[in-house]
Design a protein around this motif. Sequence first.
Motif, short mmCIF file in Angstrom:
data_model
loop_
_atom_site.label_atom_id
_atom_site.label_comp_id
_atom_site.label_asym_id
_atom_site.label_seq_id
_atom_site.Cartn_x
_atom_site.Cartn_y
_atom_site.Cartn_z
N PRO A 8 0.74 -1.21 -0.12
CA PRO A 8 0.03 -0.01 -0.04
C PRO A 8 0.79 1.25 0.15
O PRO A 8 1.86 1.29 0.52
N SER A 9 0.24 2.44 -0.56
CA SER A 9 1.20 3.48 -0.54
C SER A 9 0.67 4.47 0.55
O SER A 9 -0.22 4.06 1.38
N ILE A 10 1.30 5.59 0.77
CA ILE A 10 0.97 6.46 1.71
C ILE A 10 -0.41 6.89 1.51
O ILE A 10 -1.02 7.20 2.48
N ASP A 11 -0.85 7.04 0.24
CA ASP A 11 -2.41 7.41 -0.06
C ASP A 11 -3.27 6.50 0.61
O ASP A 11 -4.48 7.02 1.15
N ALA A 12 -3.08 5.24 0.92
CA ALA A 12 -4.01 4.30 1.48
C ALA A 12 -4.16 4.85 2.79
O ALA A 12 -5.38 4.72 3.31
N LEU A 68 3.91 5.00 14.73
CA LEU A 68 4.22 6.38 14.75
C LEU A 68 3.79 7.18 13.51
O LEU A 68 3.59 8.35 13.82
N LEU A 69 4.01 6.49 12.44
CA LEU A 69 3.47 7.15 11.20
C LEU A 69 2.20 7.70 11.27
O LEU A 69 1.77 8.63 10.70
N LEU A 70 1.28 6.51 11.98
CA LEU A 70 -0.01 6.96 11.83
C LEU A 70 -0.53 8.34 12.95
O LEU A 70 -1.06 8.94 12.49
N GLN A 71 0.41 8.44 13.75
CA GLN A 71 0.42 9.53 14.72
C GLN A 71 0.56 11.12 13.75
O GLN A 71 -0.15 12.04 13.90
N VAL A 72 1.56 10.89 12.86
CA VAL A 72 1.94 11.90 11.78
C VAL A 72 0.61 12.27 11.03
O VAL A 72 0.28 13.31 10.75
N VAL A 73 0.07 11.05 10.48
CA VAL A 73 -1.19 11.06 9.43
C VAL A 73 -2.27 11.71 10.22
O VAL A 73 -3.13 12.42 9.69
N ALA A 86 -1.91 20.40 5.14
CA ALA A 86 -2.23 19.09 4.84
C ALA A 86 -0.99 18.10 5.21
O ALA A 86 0.17 18.74 5.28
N PHE A 87 -1.00 16.74 4.78
CA PHE A 87 -0.02 15.89 4.86
C PHE A 87 1.06 16.27 3.97
O PHE A 87 2.30 16.01 4.29
N GLY A 88 0.71 16.64 2.84
CA GLY A 88 1.91 16.75 1.81
C GLY A 88 2.41 18.15 2.21
O GLY A 88 3.70 18.10 1.88
#
Length: 269
Positions: A8-12, A68-73, A86-88
Amino acid sequence: MTPTPTPPSIDALLDIMARLRDRERGCPWDVEQTFETIAPYTIEEAYEVADAIDRRDHADLRDELGDLLLQVVFHARMAEEAGHFAFGDVVASICDKMVRRHPHVFADARVESAAAQTANWEALKADERAAKGEADASALAGVSRGLPEWQRALKLQKKAARVGFDWPDVGPVFDKLHEEIDEVRAEFAAGADPARLTDEIGDVLFVCVNLARHAQVDVSQALRHANAKFERRFRRMEALAAEAGSGLAQQSLAEQDALWDRAKAEESR
């Protein structure tokens, strides 16, 4: 030959977070969260990453990095909903910062060593603060007040050391540690005033961080090891007491000390 599935990509992940935060069809818990309520989880996940690294558990590290990545998202999604960014924008910001702070990699600058790069990094950060209009010109500028206090102590000491305010070796650190411990003893002898004890014990802890810095020991890792050792031995004490047909709370302090010594001896074997 079965083709390897595309990960899956970060977009998912961004889409999953958006669905969780959907006001009508999302998860009630995720919807009601704020930056303030999520912040403690962010800190906790960072420590769990460090714990997985400390245990050399790479499978767990993979999972904890995902958490941890989920926290950033999560934070980025809440910011996007509020119209902040936004995330970008988060990705663009860190990419820009890494390129800007590594001119020896992405431009024509040269650095001769890791120490020189550290000094250059701090100079670049100072320039960035000045560009933002921050007027603090102290050598201690830029140390976040949101850090755990032991980590703030370490960063303050390192920054002071860069301008020469540091002991030349570990000897004076030991002397200072003994001095501060004696001052704590004196406060207890004088009646143990809570405010004075807070001040003096704080000095002891600050010097302990300094000692670890001079020894090139990671304070957090050292304390994690100490916690793990205490927990391991204490649980063994409980097991030994149970084997003897009693609970640990029913043992006298002398009996508990004996069990502690036995647990330590078993480890040494």
